[in-house]
Design a protein around this motif. Sequence first.
Motif, short mmCIF file in Angstrom:
data_model
loop_
_atom_site.label_atom_id
_atom_site.label_comp_id
_atom_site.label_asym_id
_atom_site.label_seq_id
_atom_site.Cartn_x
_atom_site.Cartn_y
_atom_site.Cartn_z
N ARG A 1 -5.23 -4.18 6.53
CA ARG A 1 -3.88 -3.64 6.43
C ARG A 1 -2.97 -4.16 7.55
O ARG A 1 -3.46 -4.52 8.63
CB ARG A 1 -3.91 -2.11 6.45
CG ARG A 1 -4.50 -1.52 5.18
CD ARG A 1 -4.41 -0.01 5.16
NE ARG A 1 -5.31 0.59 6.14
CZ ARG A 1 -5.47 1.91 6.28
NH1 ARG A 1 -4.77 2.74 5.50
NH2 ARG A 1 -6.30 2.38 7.18
N ARG B 1 -1.36 -4.70 2.49
CA ARG B 1 -2.77 -5.10 2.63
C ARG B 1 -2.89 -6.58 2.29
O ARG B 1 -2.39 -7.03 1.25
CB ARG B 1 -3.65 -4.26 1.72
CG ARG B 1 -5.16 -4.45 1.95
CD ARG B 1 -5.96 -3.57 1.02
NE ARG B 1 -5.79 -2.16 1.32
CZ ARG B 1 -6.50 -1.50 2.25
NH1 ARG B 1 -7.42 -2.16 2.95
NH2 ARG B 1 -6.31 -0.22 2.45
N GLU C 1 0.82 -1.21 0.00
CA GLU C 1 0.00 0.00 0.00
C GLU C 1 0.86 1.27 0.00
O GLU C 1 0.49 2.28 -0.59
CB GLU C 1 -0.94 0.02 1.21
CG GLU C 1 -1.92 1.17 1.18
CD GLU C 1 -3.01 1.01 2.23
OE1 GLU C 1 -2.96 1.77 3.22
OE2 GLU C 1 -3.88 0.14 2.06
#
Length: 884
Positions: free
Chosen positions: A749, A743, A719
Amino acid sequence: MDGAVVGPAGLLDILATRLGLGGPRVPPVVRIATWQRKLEAAAVDTSRFWSASMASDGWATARQLLSWRDALVEAGWSPERLVAPPARLADLAAAELVGPILPGGREDLLREVILAIEGGAAIDIDLLECVEDINLLGPGWNRLVRAVEAAGTAVRPVATSAPVDVSTDIGRLHHYLLTGQRTPFIGDGTVCDVSAVSAIAAAECVAEWLASEIEAGATGDAVVIVPSGDSSLLDQALTRRGTPLLGLSPASSFRGALQVLSLSFAVAWTPMDPGKLRELLLLPRPPIRRWAARILARALTKEPGLGGPAWQLAWEQIETRLREEAADTGDGQASCKATAEVASTLDRWRAWTNGGRYDRKTGMPAPDAIALCRRVHDWAIDLDAGGRDPLLLCVVGAARALVEALEALGHSPVTALQIDRMIDQTIAEGLPDPARHAQEGRLRAVNDPGALWGAAHRVVWWDFTGSASSSPRFPWSAREGAALDAAGCCPERPDAQRRREASHWQSAALNARSLVLVRPALDRGSEAGPHPFFQQLHPVLDRAPGAPSIGFAAERLFVEERLPLAAREVVRSSSVAVALPSAQAAWDLPPTLSQRAQDAERRESATSFDDLLTCQLRWILKHLVGLRAGGARGIPKPEQLLGNLAHAVAQAAFRPGEVPDPTIVRPRAVLALDDLLPRIAAPLLLPGHASELAFARQRIPDALASLSDILARGRFAIEGMEVEHEQDFDIVQVASRIDLVVRGPDGRRAIVDLKWTENGATAHRDKLAEGRAIQLATYSRLVEPDGAGAPAGYYLLRQQRLLAEAGSPLAHEAITVSRSLADTWDAMVEDSARLTALAKKGRGIAAGIPGAHEHLPEDLAFTAGAKTCAYCDMTRLCRSASVG
């Protein structure tokens, strides 16, 4: 009237001026450069005795051979003087006759003056009085004096005062030096032998005695012999007693402005040394405005290299400030002029910091080296602005001399070794401290015993230790020396120089009417041996039976209030001992700090949480007061540089989106590493760090490839790298930069915190296991503020291990924990609120001080460990450094 007291050089200047032979002094560096060209010209077609040395180090060879040549010329040598000379002398004669004309030095001027006087030139000097024995002078100076005498000038020894009567100790000393007959001393104080363990104690003793002499109204002057030429230690002790300063300062080539020339060249070579550039920027008078130099120095501290993000940001800040200063310029035409001036200033300043352009072995083109010298020259002139600052004028002269030497050398390019040697020679003479001056009073100082040629009431021989000054080695063989003797042009031999120096020692003692010998056993940590003259005096220093000793231990000053020293009584009074401040666990804070703790806009970070929970006072000093350790301005150590480099390479190797294959990550990391090294970790390219650099080139790409493989198997997507996260949790605002956010396949996450640590695997494992992973807990809650937070783990780059708590999707190496990251966060919030409340009430608690727990809230989840103070920069402020 109509007289002058001069040394040999002063006499030569007077005679040369009267004969019309004087001229501008040619810097030694120019003469060496010219002589090197002559040596090269003499060895073009024929091998000479210096050929091999010239190939290895031309400058050092030329400098050494020029000193030999000058000594020969001083003694009367010329290329045609010897018939069938030995090979080495023939080679020197050949060098003298070819190539460019060598600018004359002092020895050449001495030779010209002698020849002019012997040729009948008038000098119009009636009387020449010689302090030294004419027979002890070097060959050239002896011949000069004889020539002056033959020209009609009366020459005689300077009138000396009669020795003191043998009824006193100083008279007995004089009698011994003149006749060799020993008479035991009676201890009347006219000769005193002061010994001390350290130079500091010796300085205190001498200052006390000199002050008592002045207070007693003693007549006559006191002369202090300071062989090193540095009276700073004595001056400090004299200042505390309100007595005049001696003001002697040795010439040094390391004074601030003189370093601009050498540091400017040091920065130019590749690999560039950020430490040298930082030294240039942090000089007392840097070559650019001081505020701009400090901004760039801070950038080098953060990322030591040129062109990195911190360096570019620094220049943006400098440009912004310059534009703000030029903003109020009136009409549009003036505004355009101000913009042009800002651009010109930036270009001029950047020229000082454009380092790493030339290879040390290949060298720098001579025109570029000359341009750099002229930049330093112009800077010094502009900064001086007609003020006649001695230090800046010395810089101007050094830069000008180096330009002349580079032009005389005729080489292009010029290697780093050659330029370094030339700069060393250019500033070798240095400059005494311009701020140090002798003060008016009955104290005088000389740095050579031979400078004392008249009677002195009191003589203090400071630092009466060590060996005789080293004499140059006589470089000629017995056959060569015989040939020179036969031609009447043999240089002075070392034994003659030693005899002349010994005569200086004896002259100083004979001119003293009271003599104090000061012998510190240690000076700057080095053990000092006995002075050769002390060994000569030792047989006569015995005292008569029952007579007071002439010896005195300086340390007695610290335990006795009244004590006799050199015919005076020194009186000292005891001072009341004041206890040093002791460490304390609880501190009362000023109201301003309590108000800062109550600021609702204040933000915490993972680092500030760690400081707060480890030691509340450390958090106050660092995050409320804003204190930083001065040592932080230094260039980071290799281990920290490797960590910073690994983080930057990871940022280049991993991009948002699908995790790349290890076969893609590794070449990306290799390319990024080579690109980033000179920009943010340039010290690793310097000699001495080859092993660390080789390890980093292998380990960092391998570690990142391994991480990509772990993340790919877990089906994670990237991410972001170095992502800023901020969150308001009502009771506290938190902001931090997170290394790597990924993620998972479920859309959740997770955080990977990259660590480069040599021996930290156990420490990070223990933090997770014991529920003390404050950094991970903070990141976890920042990324997922609701619920239990995001999974988080440590990736140890050196060890290629990903550590996470058991049950975490990141748990490549699962750790059984006693407190989860979610529980750790809750405990952090509760403890930090209670500790912050103490600061709001005006209390600071130093957790590392014994008894601190009595002032802290009960049942804290995070308690001070045994190493709370081990890595803290504030221990001298809270005084925990004095505990134990």
